[in-house]
Design an enzyme around this catalytic site. Structure first.
Site, PDB file in Angstrom:
ATOM      1  CB  CYS A  61      10.534  11.357   2.424  1.00 39.55           C
ATOM      2  SG  CYS A  61      10.113  12.942   3.156  1.00 39.55           S
ATOM      3  CG  ASN A  69       7.176   3.270   4.622  1.00 41.50           C
ATOM      4  OD1 ASN A  69       6.567   3.854   5.489  1.00 41.50           O
ATOM      5  ND2 ASN A  69       6.721   3.136   3.391  1.00 41.50           N
ATOM      6  CG  HIS A  98       4.053   3.913   9.680  1.00 41.06           C
ATOM      7  ND1 HIS A  98       3.384   3.097   8.790  1.00 41.06           N
ATOM      8  CD2 HIS A  98       4.788   4.754   8.914  1.00 41.06           C
ATOM      9  CE1 HIS A  98       3.707   3.449   7.542  1.00 41.06           C
ATOM     10  NE2 HIS A  98       4.554   4.457   7.596  1.00 41.06           N
ATOM     11  CG  HIS A 119       8.529   7.357   7.084  1.00 40.63           C
ATOM     12  ND1 HIS A 119       8.084   8.070   6.003  1.00 40.63           N
ATOM     13  CD2 HIS A 119       7.597   6.397   7.304  1.00 40.63           C
ATOM     14  CE1 HIS A 119       6.929   7.576   5.589  1.00 40.63           C
ATOM     15  NE2 HIS A 119       6.604   6.568   6.355  1.00 40.63           N
ATOM     16  NE  ARG A 171      -1.271   2.505   2.769  1.00 37.07           N
ATOM     17  CZ  ARG A 171      -0.712   3.645   3.171  1.00 37.07           C
ATOM     18  NH1 ARG A 171      -0.632   4.681   2.356  1.00 37.07           N
ATOM     19  NH2 ARG A 171      -0.199   3.739   4.375  1.00 37.07           N
ATOM     20  CG  ASP A 172       3.490   3.969   3.209  1.00 33.49           C
ATOM     21  OD1 ASP A 172       3.832   4.803   2.367  1.00 33.49           O
ATOM     22  OD2 ASP A 172       3.621   4.151   4.431  1.00 33.49           O
TER      23      ASP A 172
HETATM   24 ZN    ZN Z   1       5.018   5.283   5.749  1.00 31.61          ZN
END
Ligand code: ZN
Length: 314
Positions: A242, A251, A209, A211, A17-18
């Site tokens: 980013c 991530n 979560h 990064h 997804r991300d």
């Molecule tokens: Zn993320």
């Protein structure tokens, strides 16, 4: 410390997804399905498989229904999906996702940039999502973006994150995930925000979560572990950039995260070798280098024959 390091941590893989939504090119549906199937086989406990956003807004995930329909069910892996509003919730319920994930930013400017409305309006909108989810008996998890800092406003008040967490709990959510959207978290901030959220929303499961935008994503995981946090999100190969710094990492990488946790005696139930193989294939698929490191170096006890390398000095 008032918490023990957990014996087990639940990892959520957010790459499909991300990660895929951040790619310039569309990842073919069949390949998405194959990667998610392989994650299930590798023992991934939870996967953010797709997003039920408008296909116009995020064309990379326009195949959400198709992906969900094709995935095997009846295994231990929970398949989560992002849901922006009631319409998305209806689609996600129809597709029988295991978890719905809604999101809001902790800072007004990021929320208006991201979803074009005030934080309060986002929270109000979640009431519709909850109604649909409850009818379908699907748990809802709330994600807070910019929980450790905002690229437009700088520091975000810890009390503000706590207040959103309190609202999540009042909405009947199952869990909360704190997102470090642009990599502004530091270990002291992690401690402050986690303590506040636990106080404000003690009934919610808590996930982090991070990064790796500024290189301390895994240091922040260590800070979370010291606080007893037992849920972390990562993406295979560290895919997903980013948006505010084109060359920066996004991530934290799931293989590096799993490697760290297992070496610290925190079980994940995930087959690291299989995960590394998946990450290498994702890298081939997206056709650009991914920041993951264990996928390149292998686990530390992968030994090399002595005559296979030239000696290095220093
Ligand atoms: Zn993320």
């Amino acid at each position: 410390m008032d918490h023990e390091r957990p014996a087990y941590a639940e990892i959520t893989e957010v790459g499909p997804r991300d990660g895929f939504q951040a790619e310039a090119t569309f990842i073919p549906t069949a390949r998405k399905i194959e990667f998610i199937e392989r994650l299930i086989q590798a023992g991934m406990p939870r996967i953010e498989a797709t997003s039920f956003v408008s296909p116009k807004a995020v064309p990379q995930l326009a195949d959400a229904e198709e992906v969900m329909r094709a995935l095997p069910r009846g295994h231990a892996t929970r398949l989560a999906a992002l849901v922006p509003n009631k319409r998305g919730a209806l689609r996600a319920a129809e597709a029988q996702v295991d978890d719905m994930v809604v999101f809001v930013s902790a800072s007004e400017s990021h929320n208006s940039k991201n979803v074009n409305c005030a934080i309060e309006d986002s929270l109000k909108g979640f009431e519709d999502v909850v109604r649909v989810a409850q009818e379908a008996m699907i748990p809802v998890h709330g994600a807070i973006a910019t929980a450790f800092g905002c690229p437009f406003e700088g520091d975000v008040k810890v009390a503000q994150v706590g207040e959103i967490a309190r609202r999540f709990q009042a909405l009947g959510f199952a869990g909360i995930s704190l997102g470090d959207t642009t990599g502004m978290a530091t270990p002291p901030l992690v401690e402050a925000v986690v303590r506040q959220v636990r106080k404000s929303a003690p009934a919610l499961t808590l996930g982090l979560h991070f990064h790796n935008t500024r290189g301390i994503g895994l240091a922040n995981v260590m800070a979370g572990l010291a606080l007893g946090v037992d849920r972390y999100e990562g993406s295979f190969g560290g895919i997903g950039g980013c948006p505010f710094a084109p060359k920066a990492t996004g991530n934290i990488c799931t293989e590096d995260l799993v490697y760290l946790l297992e070496e610290c005696g925190v079980r994940t139930g995930i087959d690291l070798r299989r995960l590394c193989a998946i990450a290498c294939d994702v890298e081939r698929e997206v056709a650009h280098e991914l920041p993951g490191q264990v996928m390149k170096a292998g686990p530390r006890l992968d030994l090399h024959p002595m005559d296979s390398v030239r000696a290095a000095v220093g």
